[in-house]
Design an enzyme around this catalytic site. Structure first.
Site, PDB file in Angstrom:
ATOM      1  N   LYS A 120       0.074   4.018  -0.337  1.00 10.06           N
ATOM      2  CA  LYS A 120      -0.573   5.306   0.386  1.00 10.06           C
ATOM      3  C   LYS A 120      -0.509   6.702  -0.338  1.00 10.06           C
ATOM      4  O   LYS A 120      -0.338   6.396  -1.919  1.00 10.06           O
ATOM      5  CB  LYS A 120      -0.215   5.565   1.864  1.00 10.06           C
ATOM      6  CG  LYS A 120      -0.129   4.660   2.502  1.00 10.06           C
ATOM      7  CD  LYS A 120       0.223   4.685   4.279  1.00 10.06           C
ATOM      8  CE  LYS A 120       0.366   3.349   4.932  1.00 10.06           C
ATOM      9  NZ  LYS A 120       0.287   3.331   6.321  1.00 10.06           N
ATOM     10  N   GLY A 148       2.601   2.233  10.438  1.00  4.73           N
ATOM     11  CA  GLY A 148       3.396   3.225  10.413  1.00  4.73           C
ATOM     12  C   GLY A 148       4.100   3.704  11.663  1.00  4.73           C
ATOM     13  O   GLY A 148       4.629   4.683  11.717  1.00  4.73           O
ATOM     14  N   GLU A 201      -6.698   4.455   7.873  1.00  2.96           N
ATOM     15  CA  GLU A 201      -6.544   5.765   7.594  1.00  2.96           C
ATOM     16  C   GLU A 201      -7.730   6.505   7.202  1.00  2.96           C
ATOM     17  O   GLU A 201      -8.106   7.744   7.381  1.00  2.96           O
ATOM     18  CB  GLU A 201      -5.161   5.995   6.728  1.00  2.96           C
ATOM     19  CG  GLU A 201      -4.069   5.809   7.568  1.00  2.96           C
ATOM     20  CD  GLU A 201      -2.739   5.219   6.846  1.00  2.96           C
ATOM     21  OE1 GLU A 201      -2.792   5.211   5.775  1.00  2.96           O
ATOM     22  OE2 GLU A 201      -1.897   4.544   7.513  1.00  2.96           O
ATOM     23  N   ASN A 227       0.852  -1.233   0.181  1.00  2.00           N
ATOM     24  CA  ASN A 227      -0.112  -0.058   0.098  1.00  2.00           C
ATOM     25  C   ASN A 227       0.936   1.231   0.015  1.00  2.00           C
ATOM     26  O   ASN A 227       1.427   1.703   0.820  1.00  2.00           O
ATOM     27  CB  ASN A 227      -0.687   0.003   1.170  1.00  2.00           C
ATOM     28  CG  ASN A 227      -1.626   1.144   1.316  1.00  2.00           C
ATOM     29  OD1 ASN A 227      -2.009   2.074   0.451  1.00  2.00           O
ATOM     30  ND2 ASN A 227      -2.151   1.559   2.535  1.00  2.00           N
ATOM     31  N   HIS A 274      -9.477   0.597   4.921  1.00  5.08           N
ATOM     32  CA  HIS A 274      -7.952   1.034   5.705  1.00  5.08           C
ATOM     33  C   HIS A 274      -8.330   1.838   6.740  1.00  5.08           C
ATOM     34  O   HIS A 274      -9.002   2.960   6.933  1.00  5.08           O
ATOM     35  CB  HIS A 274      -7.204   1.511   4.520  1.00  5.08           C
ATOM     36  CG  HIS A 274      -5.674   1.727   5.226  1.00  5.08           C
ATOM     37  ND1 HIS A 274      -5.243   2.583   6.030  1.00  5.08           N
ATOM     38  CD2 HIS A 274      -4.617   0.825   5.014  1.00  5.08           C
ATOM     39  CE1 HIS A 274      -3.858   2.455   6.227  1.00  5.08           C
ATOM     40  NE2 HIS A 274      -3.547   1.066   5.817  1.00  5.08           N
ATOM     41  N   GLU A 280      -5.147  -5.109  10.748  1.00  3.52           N
ATOM     42  CA  GLU A 280      -4.188  -4.161  10.842  1.00  3.52           C
ATOM     43  C   GLU A 280      -4.483  -3.328  12.105  1.00  3.52           C
ATOM     44  O   GLU A 280      -5.008  -2.288  12.453  1.00  3.52           O
ATOM     45  CB  GLU A 280      -4.326  -3.199   9.714  1.00  3.52           C
ATOM     46  CG  GLU A 280      -4.079  -3.900   8.235  1.00  3.52           C
ATOM     47  CD  GLU A 280      -3.234  -2.732   7.369  1.00  3.52           C
ATOM     48  OE1 GLU A 280      -2.297  -3.077   6.888  1.00  3.52           O
ATOM     49  OE2 GLU A 280      -4.199  -1.930   7.255  1.00  3.52           O
ATOM     50  N   SER A 316       3.482  -2.171  10.354  1.00  3.95           N
ATOM     51  CA  SER A 316       4.977  -2.467  10.522  1.00  3.95           C
ATOM     52  C   SER A 316       5.740  -3.599  10.149  1.00  3.95           C
ATOM     53  O   SER A 316       6.559  -3.944  10.821  1.00  3.95           O
ATOM     54  CB  SER A 316       5.456  -1.902  11.989  1.00  3.95           C
ATOM     55  OG  SER A 316       4.727  -0.682  12.070  1.00  3.95           O
TER      56      SER A 316
HETATM   57  C1  PEP Z   1      -0.488  -0.046   5.723  1.00  2.00           C
HETATM   58  O1  PEP Z   1      -0.514   1.208   5.203  1.00  2.00           O
HETATM   59  O2  PEP Z   1      -1.625  -0.760   5.754  1.00  2.00           O
HETATM   60  C2  PEP Z   1       0.213  -0.376   6.961  1.00  2.00           C
HETATM   61  C3  PEP Z   1       0.434  -1.505   7.493  1.00  2.00           C
HETATM   62  O3  PEP Z   1       1.431   0.488   7.086  1.00  2.00           O
HETATM   63  P1  PEP Z   1       2.791   0.149   7.613  1.00  2.00           P
HETATM   64  O4  PEP Z   1       3.366  -1.100   6.871  1.00  2.00           O
HETATM   65  O5  PEP Z   1       3.660   1.271   7.298  1.00  2.00           O
HETATM   66  O6  PEP Z   1       2.870  -0.213   9.151  1.00  2.00           O
END
Ligand code: PEP
Length: 256
Positions: free
Chosen positions: A12, A174, A98, A10, A96, A168, A214
């Site tokens: 983003k 992040g 976010e 992803n 997601h 997640e 992460s």
């Molecule tokens: C994500 O954007 O779904 C995500 C898991 O980000 P990150 O790997 O940076 O934590």
């Protein structure tokens, strides 16, 4: 394992046009011929076509980060499922964290997006996960169960075969602090059990449930080794071709 691993990146709201094409090209070189697992990249909307061109002929597939639930019309700024199909997308991320917590998307809105994606032949990746405060309050299972149940409302048993779920935890996205394999596995297993209750045992067994939060080259192996983790949704580390390729290589080791 019955379930085929998926490692999805992803991107983003990152990269320029040139960076997106370069990243896609580098991935084609490094992992484009791998076929033992599924690989997807989800660039920003404006770069879907260019990235689609760059990955053409490889085993890397294209995904979008969001979708709208109407076909067309006066919905300024939105992008339809048909447009995503037209642009070459196979996958679409729905809900997601976010979008849930920055943009304010509700379970109901996410469900409409998911249903529309399925209707158009896309493969939605339904993201679910608790906030840190919810985990600290002991509400993880309740919050995630509700997001899964509401997100899947109206999805038939047949259509469920096209749905991937991504657990997640919001506190892991992040932040550089991933869920431990035990923490992730506990929730992933609960989601699988829930799929069994909503549908049946065969759906529980077949549904692909990713972990995201992460994921990096040096923690991917232990996370992907968990019995109920069927791949990863990767944010930050998917922006570096080397890191994303190393995560995919860890996934590949699980396929042997
Ligand atoms: C994500 O954007 O779904 C995500 C898991 O980000 P990150 O790997 O940076 O934590």
């Amino acid at each position: 394992m019955d379930r085929r691993l998926l490692i999805a990146g992803n991107w983003k709201m990152n990269t320029t046009y040139d960076q997106a094409v370069e990243l896609a090209g580098a991935l084609v070189e490094k992992v484009g011929s791998i076929d033992a697992l599924d690989i997807a990249v989800c660039p920003p909307f404006p770069y879907l076509l260019a990235v689609g061109q760059a990955i053409k002929g490889s085993n890397i597939t294209l995904g979008a980060q969001d979708v709208f639930y109407e076909d067309n019309g006066a919905y300024t700024g939105e992008v339809s499922a048909e447009m995503l199909k037209d642009a070459g997308c196979k996958y679409v991320i729905c809900g997601h964290s976010e979008r849930r917590h920055v943009i304010g998307e509700t379970d109901e809105l996410i469900n409409r997006k998911l249903l529309k994606s399925i209707a158009e032949g896309l493969y939605p990746i339904l993201c679910v996960g608790e906030l840190l405060t919810e985990r600290q309050a002991g509400e993880t299972i309740e919050v995630v169960s509700q997001q899964v149940t509401r997100g899947l409302e109206g999805v038939s048993a047949t259509d469920m075969k096209n749905v991937t779920i991504a657990y997640e935890p919001v506190w892991a996205i992040g932040t550089g602090v991933n869920a431990t394999p035990d923490q992730a596995e506990q929730v992933q297993a609960m989601i699988r059990q829930l799929i069994g209750q909503i549908y049946d045992a065969s759906h529980a067994k077949e549904t692909r449930i990713l972990y995201g939060g992460s994921v990096k080259p040096d923690n991917a192996a232990e996370l992907l080794a968990c019995p109920d983790i069927d791949g990863a949704l990767v944010g930050g580390a998917s922006l570096k071709a080397d890191d994303f390729a190393r995560i995919i290589e860890q996934g590949l080791l699980m396929c042997r």
